[in-house]
Design a protein around this motif. Structure first.
Motif, short mmCIF file in Angstrom:
data_model
loop_
_atom_site.label_atom_id
_atom_site.label_comp_id
_atom_site.label_asym_id
_atom_site.label_seq_id
_atom_site.Cartn_x
_atom_site.Cartn_y
_atom_site.Cartn_z
N ASP A 15 41.76 40.90 89.12
CA ASP A 15 40.41 40.32 88.97
C ASP A 15 40.03 40.21 87.51
OD1 ASP A 15 40.18 40.15 91.70
OD2 ASP A 15 38.90 41.95 91.90
N THR A 16 40.34 41.23 86.73
CA THR A 16 40.04 41.21 85.29
C THR A 16 40.84 40.11 84.60
OG1 THR A 16 39.62 43.59 85.35
CG2 THR A 16 40.00 42.62 83.18
N ALA A 17 42.10 39.98 84.98
CA ALA A 17 42.95 38.93 84.39
C ALA A 17 42.41 37.56 84.74
CB ALA A 17 44.39 39.08 84.88
N ILE A 18 41.98 37.38 85.98
CA ILE A 18 41.44 36.10 86.41
C ILE A 18 40.19 35.75 85.61
CG2 ILE A 18 40.31 34.92 88.35
CD1 ILE A 18 42.35 36.40 90.17
N GLU A 19 39.32 36.72 85.40
CA GLU A 19 38.10 36.46 84.62
C GLU A 19 38.45 36.08 83.18
OE1 GLU A 19 34.36 35.63 83.80
OE2 GLU A 19 35.17 36.04 85.79
N LYS A 20 39.45 36.74 82.61
CA LYS A 20 39.90 36.41 81.26
C LYS A 20 40.42 34.98 81.21
CE LYS A 20 42.51 38.08 77.41
NZ LYS A 20 41.41 37.77 76.53
N ILE A 21 41.15 34.57 82.22
CA ILE A 21 41.69 33.22 82.28
C ILE A 21 40.56 32.21 82.40
CG2 ILE A 21 43.08 31.64 83.67
CD1 ILE A 21 44.83 34.15 84.32
#
Length: 176
Positions: free
Chosen positions: A93-99
């Motif tokens: 989820d954190t990676a998706i938000e960063k993307i």
């Protein structure tokens, strides 16, 4: 997985998928790899990866529609690895938000540059129009001056033809 085929925006090639992939790989907060679709799916099943991110073929193409009346959505496919635990889901989820943030920044930057170039071209057009109007004004003044000169020359020609006629008469009388 980057399947983006790029697009043309205002005569220039853009490849937002390539730019996004480069930015993600260079970022050290997460460890991203660019791989083929087959390798990504295999590594996801083998639990080598927490998350599969797929940038579709029409990603850049859809970005070129953002200023149109009916813009296309920019969509990226996120496929988390269901085999990992709750913590890995949160990391995903954190990676998706960063993307999402990276995509928004890249698209905003691309459109800001495009709008700036359009405004710059528009201002150049106004300068050309002003120069053209000045040239037209100067040309109209020359036409006006030329028409006054032409009128004076025609009047002088008319007066000279009368004098020529008078002189011809005197010559004819003198010959007689």
């Amino acid at each position: 997985v980057n399947e983006d085929s790029g697009a043309i925006l205002d005569g220039e090639a853009i490849a937002l998928g390539d730019e996004l992939i480069t930015e993600l790989i260079e970022d050290e907060q997460f460890r991203f790899f660019e791989v083929s679709s087959e390798e990504a799916k295999e590594r996801l099943v083998n639990q080598d990866y927490y998350l599969l991110i797929r940038i579709p073929e029409n990603f850049s193409e859809h970005a070129t529609t953002l200023l149109e009346d009916n813009p296309e959505k920019l969509q990226i496919e996120y496929l988390p690895n269901e085999g990992y635990n709750f913590l890995s889901a949160k990391i995903g989820d954190t990676a998706i938000e960063k993307i999402r943030i990276a995509v928004n920044e890249e698209v905003a930057k691309t459109y800001a540059e495009t709008l700036y170039e359009s405004i710059d071209q528009l201002s150049e057009g106004f300068v050309e129009a002003t120069d053209g109007a000045t040239t037209l004004h100067d040309g109209a003044a020359k036409v006006k001056d030329g028409s006054v000169d032409l009128k004076d020359y025609l009047q002088q020609l008319a007066e000279s033809s009368v004098q020529l006629s008078d002189g011809s008469n005197k010559l004819a009388q003198g010959v007689n």
